[in-house]
Design a protein around this motif. Structure first.
Motif, PDB file in Angstrom:
ATOM      1  N   PRO A  75      34.376  46.493  33.153  1.00  0.00           N
ATOM      2  CA  PRO A  75      33.783  45.186  32.862  1.00  0.00           C
ATOM      3  C   PRO A  75      32.391  45.325  32.239  1.00  0.00           C
ATOM      4  O   PRO A  75      31.744  46.369  32.358  1.00  0.00           O
ATOM      5  CB  PRO A  75      33.706  44.520  34.233  1.00  0.00           C
ATOM      6  CG  PRO A  75      33.631  45.654  35.190  1.00  0.00           C
ATOM      7  CD  PRO A  75      34.452  46.754  34.587  1.00  0.00           C
ATOM      8  N   ASN A  76      31.949  44.264  31.584  1.00  0.00           N
ATOM      9  CA  ASN A  76      30.584  44.234  31.052  1.00  0.00           C
ATOM     10  C   ASN A  76      29.571  43.955  32.163  1.00  0.00           C
ATOM     11  O   ASN A  76      28.471  44.462  32.143  1.00  0.00           O
ATOM     12  CB  ASN A  76      30.449  43.180  29.957  1.00  0.00           C
ATOM     13  CG  ASN A  76      31.241  43.563  28.730  1.00  0.00           C
ATOM     14  OD1 ASN A  76      31.423  44.733  28.430  1.00  0.00           O
ATOM     15  ND2 ASN A  76      31.739  42.572  28.016  1.00  0.00           N
ATOM     16  N   ASP A  77      29.979  43.120  33.124  1.00  0.00           N
ATOM     17  CA  ASP A  77      29.089  42.731  34.226  1.00  0.00           C
ATOM     18  C   ASP A  77      29.497  43.471  35.486  1.00  0.00           C
ATOM     19  O   ASP A  77      30.449  43.081  36.173  1.00  0.00           O
ATOM     20  CB  ASP A  77      29.151  41.218  34.435  1.00  0.00           C
ATOM     21  CG  ASP A  77      28.229  40.729  35.542  1.00  0.00           C
ATOM     22  OD1 ASP A  77      27.522  41.560  36.160  1.00  0.00           O
ATOM     23  OD2 ASP A  77      28.233  39.515  35.801  1.00  0.00           O
TER      24      ASP A  77
ATOM     25  N   ASP B 225      36.590  38.704  38.522  1.00  0.00           N
ATOM     26  CA  ASP B 225      35.959  38.633  37.208  1.00  0.00           C
ATOM     27  C   ASP B 225      35.966  39.987  36.513  1.00  0.00           C
ATOM     28  O   ASP B 225      36.176  40.068  35.298  1.00  0.00           O
ATOM     29  CB  ASP B 225      34.531  38.117  37.328  1.00  0.00           C
ATOM     30  CG  ASP B 225      34.454  36.673  37.792  1.00  0.00           C
ATOM     31  OD1 ASP B 225      35.472  35.949  37.705  1.00  0.00           O
ATOM     32  OD2 ASP B 225      33.373  36.262  38.254  1.00  0.00           O
ATOM     33  N   GLN B 226      35.729  41.046  37.264  1.00  0.00           N
ATOM     34  CA  GLN B 226      35.753  42.378  36.656  1.00  0.00           C
ATOM     35  C   GLN B 226      37.127  42.696  36.083  1.00  0.00           C
ATOM     36  O   GLN B 226      37.240  43.196  34.960  1.00  0.00           O
ATOM     37  CB  GLN B 226      35.333  43.449  37.670  1.00  0.00           C
ATOM     38  CG  GLN B 226      33.857  43.439  37.984  1.00  0.00           C
ATOM     39  CD  GLN B 226      33.384  44.740  38.622  1.00  0.00           C
ATOM     40  OE1 GLN B 226      33.986  45.801  38.461  1.00  0.00           O
ATOM     41  NE2 GLN B 226      32.266  44.653  39.347  1.00  0.00           N
TER      42      GLN B 226
ATOM     43  N   GLU C 295      39.605  40.501  35.235  1.00  0.00           N
ATOM     44  CA  GLU C 295      39.958  39.592  34.137  1.00  0.00           C
ATOM     45  C   GLU C 295      39.196  39.913  32.858  1.00  0.00           C
ATOM     46  O   GLU C 295      39.787  39.916  31.771  1.00  0.00           O
ATOM     47  CB  GLU C 295      39.713  38.146  34.556  1.00  0.00           C
ATOM     48  CG  GLU C 295      40.730  37.664  35.584  1.00  0.00           C
ATOM     49  CD  GLU C 295      40.429  36.283  36.143  1.00  0.00           C
ATOM     50  OE1 GLU C 295      39.304  35.753  35.920  1.00  0.00           O
ATOM     51  OE2 GLU C 295      41.329  35.718  36.800  1.00  0.00           O
ATOM     52  N   THR C 296      37.911  40.183  32.955  1.00  0.00           N
ATOM     53  CA  THR C 296      37.152  40.469  31.736  1.00  0.00           C
ATOM     54  C   THR C 296      37.528  41.826  31.145  1.00  0.00           C
ATOM     55  O   THR C 296      37.546  41.988  29.923  1.00  0.00           O
ATOM     56  CB  THR C 296      35.625  40.388  31.973  1.00  0.00           C
ATOM     57  OG1 THR C 296      35.251  41.335  32.979  1.00  0.00           O
ATOM     58  CG2 THR C 296      35.211  38.992  32.391  1.00  0.00           C
ATOM     59  N   THR C 297      37.856  42.777  31.996  1.00  0.00           N
ATOM     60  CA  THR C 297      38.283  44.083  31.498  1.00  0.00           C
ATOM     61  C   THR C 297      39.630  43.967  30.791  1.00  0.00           C
ATOM     62  O   THR C 297      39.826  44.549  29.717  1.00  0.00           O
ATOM     63  CB  THR C 297      38.356  45.109  32.642  1.00  0.00           C
ATOM     64  OG1 THR C 297      37.075  45.183  33.276  1.00  0.00           O
ATOM     65  CG2 THR C 297      38.752  46.476  32.128  1.00  0.00           C
TER      66      THR C 297
ATOM     67  N   ALA D 298      40.723  41.365  29.286  1.00  0.00           N
ATOM     68  CA  ALA D 298      40.446  40.686  28.013  1.00  0.00           C
ATOM     69  C   ALA D 298      39.946  41.706  26.978  1.00  0.00           C
ATOM     70  O   ALA D 298      40.292  41.617  25.791  1.00  0.00           O
ATOM     71  CB  ALA D 298      39.426  39.573  28.221  1.00  0.00           C
ATOM     72  N   LYS D 299      39.156  42.675  27.408  1.00  0.00           N
ATOM     73  CA  LYS D 299      38.715  43.745  26.507  1.00  0.00           C
ATOM     74  C   LYS D 299      39.903  44.566  26.026  1.00  0.00           C
ATOM     75  O   LYS D 299      39.987  44.936  24.853  1.00  0.00           O
ATOM     76  CB  LYS D 299      37.699  44.653  27.210  1.00  0.00           C
ATOM     77  CG  LYS D 299      36.342  44.020  27.398  1.00  0.00           C
ATOM     78  CD  LYS D 299      35.428  44.854  28.281  1.00  0.00           C
ATOM     79  CE  LYS D 299      34.982  46.138  27.635  1.00  0.00           C
ATOM     80  NZ  LYS D 299      33.971  46.856  28.468  1.00  0.00           N
TER      81      LYS D 299
END
Length: 106
Positions: free
Chosen positions: A18-20, A27-28, A30-32, A34-35
């Motif tokens: 993840p970015n954050d 969130d980690q 889901e955002t990963t 998406a990357k």
């Protein structure tokens, strides 16, 4: 390091995090993912062509079930890759999830 490398009809993604790093697990993950979607699209493929996935969790006992729910919802229902999942110390202590995939291209 490359985010992705193509060879023949295969696309190899490097380990994605993840970015954050301070975000909660959901969130980690889901955002990963998406990357991963973005990198696969950039390489000319998508998650429906996944062949293999390797997943690392900082705490597999705590995080496997919630991660697996998100993972299964994200996958293409008709095309599920082989997968390995293990616990590992992460490069940065706040990273809870990392994934590396291989996908086919048309």
């Amino acid at each position: 390091m490359s985010g992705s490398v193509s060879h023949g009809n295969l696309v190899y993604l490097s380990g994605q995090v993840p970015n954050d790093f301070k975000a909660p697990l959901k969130d980690q993950v889901e955002t990963t993912l998406a990357k991963v979607d973005a990198l696969l699209a950039e390489a000319g493929t998508n998650k429906s062509k996944l062949l293999s996935a390797q997943i690392w969790l900082k705490d597999i006992n705590r995080d496997f079930a919630p991660m697996n729910k998100i993972w299964c919802e994200w996958l293409d229902e008709e095309n599920k890759p082989v997968r390995a999942c293990t616990q590992a110390p992460m490069a940065t202590p706040d990273i809870l999830f990392e994934v590396m995939v291989i996908a086919a291209k048309d």
